[in-house]
Design a protein around this motif. Structure first.
Motif, PDB file in Angstrom:
ATOM      1  N   ASP A  54       0.832  -1.207   0.000  1.00  0.00           N
ATOM      2  CA  ASP A  54       0.000   0.000   0.000  1.00  0.00           C
ATOM      3  C   ASP A  54       0.869   1.260   0.000  1.00  0.00           C
ATOM      4  OD1 ASP A  54      -2.623  -1.080  -0.031  1.00  0.00           O
ATOM      5  OD2 ASP A  54      -2.468  -1.574   2.093  1.00  0.00           O
ATOM      6  N   MET A  55       1.958   1.233   0.756  1.00  0.00           N
ATOM      7  CA  MET A  55       2.863   2.380   0.796  1.00  0.00           C
ATOM      8  C   MET A  55       3.520   2.597  -0.565  1.00  0.00           C
ATOM      9  SD  MET A  55       4.751   1.984   4.495  1.00  0.00           S
ATOM     10  CE  MET A  55       3.919   2.426   6.039  1.00  0.00           C
ATOM     11  N   GLN A  56       4.039   1.504  -1.144  1.00  0.00           N
ATOM     12  CA  GLN A  56       4.745   1.628  -2.416  1.00  0.00           C
ATOM     13  C   GLN A  56       3.820   2.161  -3.508  1.00  0.00           C
ATOM     14  OE1 GLN A  56       4.476  -0.356  -5.423  1.00  0.00           O
ATOM     15  NE2 GLN A  56       6.216   0.705  -6.366  1.00  0.00           N
ATOM     16  N   GLN A  57       2.591   1.660  -3.556  1.00  0.00           N
ATOM     17  CA  GLN A  57       1.659   2.131  -4.576  1.00  0.00           C
ATOM     18  C   GLN A  57       1.223   3.574  -4.339  1.00  0.00           C
ATOM     19  OE1 GLN A  57      -1.450  -0.497  -6.066  1.00  0.00           O
ATOM     20  NE2 GLN A  57      -0.561  -2.194  -4.913  1.00  0.00           N
ATOM     21  N   CYS A  58       1.319   4.036  -3.102  1.00  0.00           N
ATOM     22  CA  CYS A  58       0.978   5.422  -2.768  1.00  0.00           C
ATOM     23  C   CYS A  58       2.125   6.380  -3.055  1.00  0.00           C
ATOM     24  CB  CYS A  58       0.575   5.501  -1.295  1.00  0.00           C
ATOM     25  SG  CYS A  58      -0.145   7.073  -0.790  1.00  0.00           S
ATOM     26  N   GLY A  59       3.304   5.842  -3.337  1.00  0.00           N
ATOM     27  CA  GLY A  59       4.449   6.703  -3.629  1.00  0.00           C
ATOM     28  C   GLY A  59       5.421   6.865  -2.481  1.00  0.00           C
ATOM     29  N   ILE A  60       5.225   6.130  -1.397  1.00  0.00           N
ATOM     30  CA  ILE A  60       6.162   6.167  -0.274  1.00  0.00           C
ATOM     31  C   ILE A  60       7.428   5.408  -0.664  1.00  0.00           C
ATOM     32  CG2 ILE A  60       6.529   5.429   2.114  1.00  0.00           C
ATOM     33  CD1 ILE A  60       4.517   7.727   1.824  1.00  0.00           C
ATOM     34  N   ASN A  61       8.583   5.980  -0.343  1.00  0.00           N
ATOM     35  CA  ASN A  61       9.842   5.286  -0.640  1.00  0.00           C
ATOM     36  C   ASN A  61      10.751   5.129   0.581  1.00  0.00           C
ATOM     37  OD1 ASN A  61      10.988   7.917  -0.399  1.00  0.00           O
ATOM     38  ND2 ASN A  61      10.751   8.250  -2.618  1.00  0.00           N
ATOM     39  N   LEU A  62      10.197   5.424   1.765  1.00  0.00           N
ATOM     40  CA  LEU A  62      11.001   5.373   2.990  1.00  0.00           C
ATOM     41  C   LEU A  62      10.066   5.202   4.176  1.00  0.00           C
ATOM     42  CD1 LEU A  62      13.795   5.796   4.407  1.00  0.00           C
ATOM     43  CD2 LEU A  62      13.346   8.253   4.288  1.00  0.00           C
ATOM     44  N   VAL A  63      10.494   4.416   5.183  1.00  0.00           N
ATOM     45  CA  VAL A  63       9.703   4.191   6.394  1.00  0.00           C
ATOM     46  C   VAL A  63      10.555   4.518   7.609  1.00  0.00           C
ATOM     47  CG1 VAL A  63       8.377   2.526   7.753  1.00  0.00           C
ATOM     48  CG2 VAL A  63       8.347   2.388   5.262  1.00  0.00           C
ATOM     49  N   ALA A  64       9.939   5.174   8.598  1.00  0.00           N
ATOM     50  CA  ALA A  64      10.679   5.679   9.749  1.00  0.00           C
ATOM     51  C   ALA A  64      10.992   4.620  10.794  1.00  0.00           C
ATOM     52  CB  ALA A  64       9.897   6.825  10.408  1.00  0.00           C
ATOM     53  N   PHE A  65      10.184   3.555  10.878  1.00  0.00           N
ATOM     54  CA  PHE A  65      10.384   2.515  11.895  1.00  0.00           C
ATOM     55  C   PHE A  65      10.361   1.146  11.226  1.00  0.00           C
ATOM     56  CE2 PHE A  65       8.518   6.018  14.290  1.00  0.00           C
ATOM     57  CZ  PHE A  65       9.332   6.087  15.416  1.00  0.00           C
ATOM     58  N   VAL A  66      11.535   0.561  11.056  1.00  0.00           N
ATOM     59  CA  VAL A  66      11.641  -0.766  10.469  1.00  0.00           C
ATOM     60  C   VAL A  66      12.533  -1.618  11.357  1.00  0.00           C
ATOM     61  CG1 VAL A  66      12.505  -2.107   8.512  1.00  0.00           C
ATOM     62  CG2 VAL A  66      11.292   0.047   8.102  1.00  0.00           C
ATOM     63  N   GLU A  67      12.028  -2.769  11.753  1.00  0.00           N
ATOM     64  CA  GLU A  67      12.886  -3.693  12.488  1.00  0.00           C
ATOM     65  C   GLU A  67      13.871  -4.325  11.511  1.00  0.00           C
ATOM     66  OE1 GLU A  67      11.048  -6.290  15.273  1.00  0.00           O
ATOM     67  OE2 GLU A  67       9.471  -4.845  15.779  1.00  0.00           O
ATOM     68  N   PRO A  68      15.089  -4.598  11.961  1.00  0.00           N
ATOM     69  CA  PRO A  68      16.143  -5.027  11.030  1.00  0.00           C
ATOM     70  C   PRO A  68      15.771  -6.220  10.162  1.00  0.00           C
ATOM     71  CG  PRO A  68      17.098  -4.454  13.146  1.00  0.00           C
ATOM     72  CD  PRO A  68      15.607  -4.402  13.324  1.00  0.00           C
ATOM     73  N   ASP A  69      15.054  -7.197  10.730  1.00  0.00           N
ATOM     74  CA  ASP A  69      14.743  -8.395   9.945  1.00  0.00           C
ATOM     75  C   ASP A  69      13.653  -8.163   8.909  1.00  0.00           C
ATOM     76  OD1 ASP A  69      12.530  -8.217  11.574  1.00  0.00           O
ATOM     77  OD2 ASP A  69      12.833 -10.127  12.593  1.00  0.00           O
ATOM     78  N   PHE A  70      13.147  -6.918   8.824  1.00  0.00           N
ATOM     79  CA  PHE A  70      12.134  -6.594   7.813  1.00  0.00           C
ATOM     80  C   PHE A  70      12.733  -5.816   6.642  1.00  0.00           C
ATOM     81  CE2 PHE A  70       7.855  -4.911   6.507  1.00  0.00           C
ATOM     82  CZ  PHE A  70       7.240  -6.153   6.374  1.00  0.00           C
ATOM     83  N   ILE A  79      11.442   0.077  -1.136  1.00  0.00           N
ATOM     84  CA  ILE A  79      11.311   1.035  -0.043  1.00  0.00           C
ATOM     85  C   ILE A  79      12.519   0.899   0.870  1.00  0.00           C
ATOM     86  CG2 ILE A  79       9.982   1.582   2.046  1.00  0.00           C
ATOM     87  CD1 ILE A  79       7.463   0.808   0.521  1.00  0.00           C
ATOM     88  N   ARG A  80      13.048   2.026   1.309  1.00  0.00           N
ATOM     89  CA  ARG A  80      14.170   2.006   2.254  1.00  0.00           C
ATOM     90  C   ARG A  80      13.654   2.238   3.663  1.00  0.00           C
ATOM     91  NH1 ARG A  80      19.265   5.143  -0.085  1.00  0.00           N
ATOM     92  NH2 ARG A  80      20.286   3.614   1.249  1.00  0.00           N
ATOM     93  N   GLY A  81      14.436   1.824   4.637  1.00  0.00           N
ATOM     94  CA  GLY A  81      13.974   1.888   6.012  1.00  0.00           C
ATOM     95  C   GLY A  81      14.999   2.491   6.947  1.00  0.00           C
ATOM     96  N   VAL A  82      14.490   3.185   7.963  1.00  0.00           N
ATOM     97  CA  VAL A  82      15.298   3.628   9.096  1.00  0.00           C
ATOM     98  C   VAL A  82      15.142   2.565  10.175  1.00  0.00           C
ATOM     99  CG1 VAL A  82      15.649   5.431  10.822  1.00  0.00           C
ATOM    100  CG2 VAL A  82      14.943   6.045   8.495  1.00  0.00           C
TER     101      VAL A  82
END
Length: 409
Positions: A54-70, A79-82
């Motif tokens: 849903d994020m990717q199709q909406c145009g999101i390319n980055l997420v603020a909270f990602v656990e390392p194994d995700f 999508i890139r992650g913090v």
């Protein structure tokens, strides 16, 4: 984040006085953390591929909270992650402690730093000034061991610190030596009379000034999932939040939040009345999802140009909020009649002059008929719909909150 400061906002709104900003008299060339496409961050936690889709199709390319194994799943969707780790970021109201955080940072860097989806390390949201020396130790560590990755810290809005906010920004710059400024402010005082205070415009002025002073890019985290007494997202208020950030020179945007629910991490309290975010509480798309996708497409169509621009000046036509500036002799435009506008002058890395004009009205569309200081120049428009430079004409109108990016040739 967004819990503490909202609790005290009402009191500050009554007590704080506004002060003008000195004009910034020099240029900077921000060195963004990554970016070949304009960074658009979901300030949210994600742990399912359905939400990533849903994020990717909406145009999101980055997420603020990602656990390392995700991170692998993020990479699958482009999508890139913090990276978020509870041992590192703690809980919302805890004080930052580098002696606890730095061993975690070292472990995360050693394990995950080469992952193609990794954007940075989530250190702290909305730190108080007394936390900055501890944060500085962790920022220095990330810069040393993981150059190019963002030691992510997001700052409070102006109304929390009152007259001390600019000092707080300065101390963040001098003590922490960050790689970027990032802040949030959800106050909705976009439309004010001439000389009247506005936390929205004042905060943009202050953060832009700090980013210029310390030669750093800045990001604005804007509201996309209302809670408490904030207004539902509309096409007009979403446009003004985004284009106002861009006209002031923002090099990245974050959206709080993507899911209409409290964070399931950081011991975040349940705020109860989240509503109208891009995804609802059941993970279904809402009308806001469509509005945000439309805006994200526009941003990317002008984003490659924006990333190559450096902010030179920002000035208002019509009503000028307290602490902001009107048109001056060195500005690229002499006037934009027939409405309330804010303009930003930029220099491209190739030396060309660009200007963005934003309609400040949330109710009315207005024609855009810029009067250039150098009348010999021709105007091209970077189309937000096509992603191409095309001829600009005086039949062009801006919808409420909409902006247009122009190149002067």
């Amino acid at each position: 984040m967004k819990f503490y400061w909202n609790i005290v906002t009402v009191a500050f709104l009554l007590l704080l006085s506004q002060s003008g900003l000195a004009q910034v008299g020099h240029l900077t060339t921000p060195s963004s953390v990554t970016d070949s496409v304009f960074p658009l961050m979901a300030w949210d936690y994600v742990n399912t591929e359905k939400v990533l889709d849903d994020m990717q199709q909406c145009g999101i390319n980055l997420v603020a909270f990602v656990e390392p194994d995700f991170l692998d799943a993020c990479h699958k969707y482009g999508i890139r992650g913090v990276i978020y780790d509870e041992e590192l970021s703690g809980v919302i109201f805890s004080s930052y402690n580098s002696s606890t955080a730095n061993p975690v940072i070292e472990r995360l860097i050693a394990t995950y730093n080469d992952h193609p989806a990794l954007y940075g390390y989530h250190l702290k949201d909305e730190p108080h000034t007394e936390e900055l020396p501890e944060l500085a130790k962790s920022i220095e560590l990330v810069k040393k061991l993981a150059p190019g990755k963002w030691p992510y810290v997001n700052l409070f809005p102006t109304q929390i610190f009152g007259e001390n906010y600019e000092s707080h920004l300065d101390q963040f710059g001098t003590i922490c030596k960050p790689t970027a400024y990032s802040y949030d402010n959800y106050v909705e005082d976009y439309v004010v009379g001439d000389g009247q205070p506005s936390f929205f415009w004042k905060n943009l002025e202050q953060v832009r000034s700090a980013s210029l002073k310390y030669e750093l890019p800045f990001w604005n985290c804007i509201l996309t999932a209302p809670h408490w007494d904030y207004s539902l997202v509309t096409d007009a208020n979403l446009r003004i939040r985004i284009f106002a950030s861009l006209v002031y020179g923002a090099k990245g945007l974050a959206y709080y939040k993507f899911i209409s629910a409290s964070l399931p991490i950081l011991s975040a309290p349940d705020l109860g009345n989240f509503r109208g975010g891009p995804l609802d509480q059941f993970g279904e798309r809402t009308p806001t999802w469509d509005l945000l996708r439309n805006m994200n497409r526009q941003i990317q169509n002008i984003g490659k140009a924006l990333l190559k621009l450096r902010s030179v000046e920002v000035y208002h036509f019509g009503s000028i909020p307290e602490g902001c500036r009107g048109v001056m002799d060195h500005c690229l435009l002499k006037n934009v009649p027939y409405g309330e506008f804010v303009a930003g002058d930029f220099i491209h890395e190739d030396g060309s002059n660009w200007v963005m004009i934003v309609n400040k009205s949330l109710e009315k569309s207005h024609p855009v008929m810029p009067e250039l200081r150098d009348g010999t120049k021709k105007i091209k428009m970077q189309s937000a719909w096509k992603g191409e430079l095309e001829d600009f004409n005086n039949y062009f109108w801006l919808a409420p909150g909409q902006g247009v990016l122009l190149k002067l040739e």
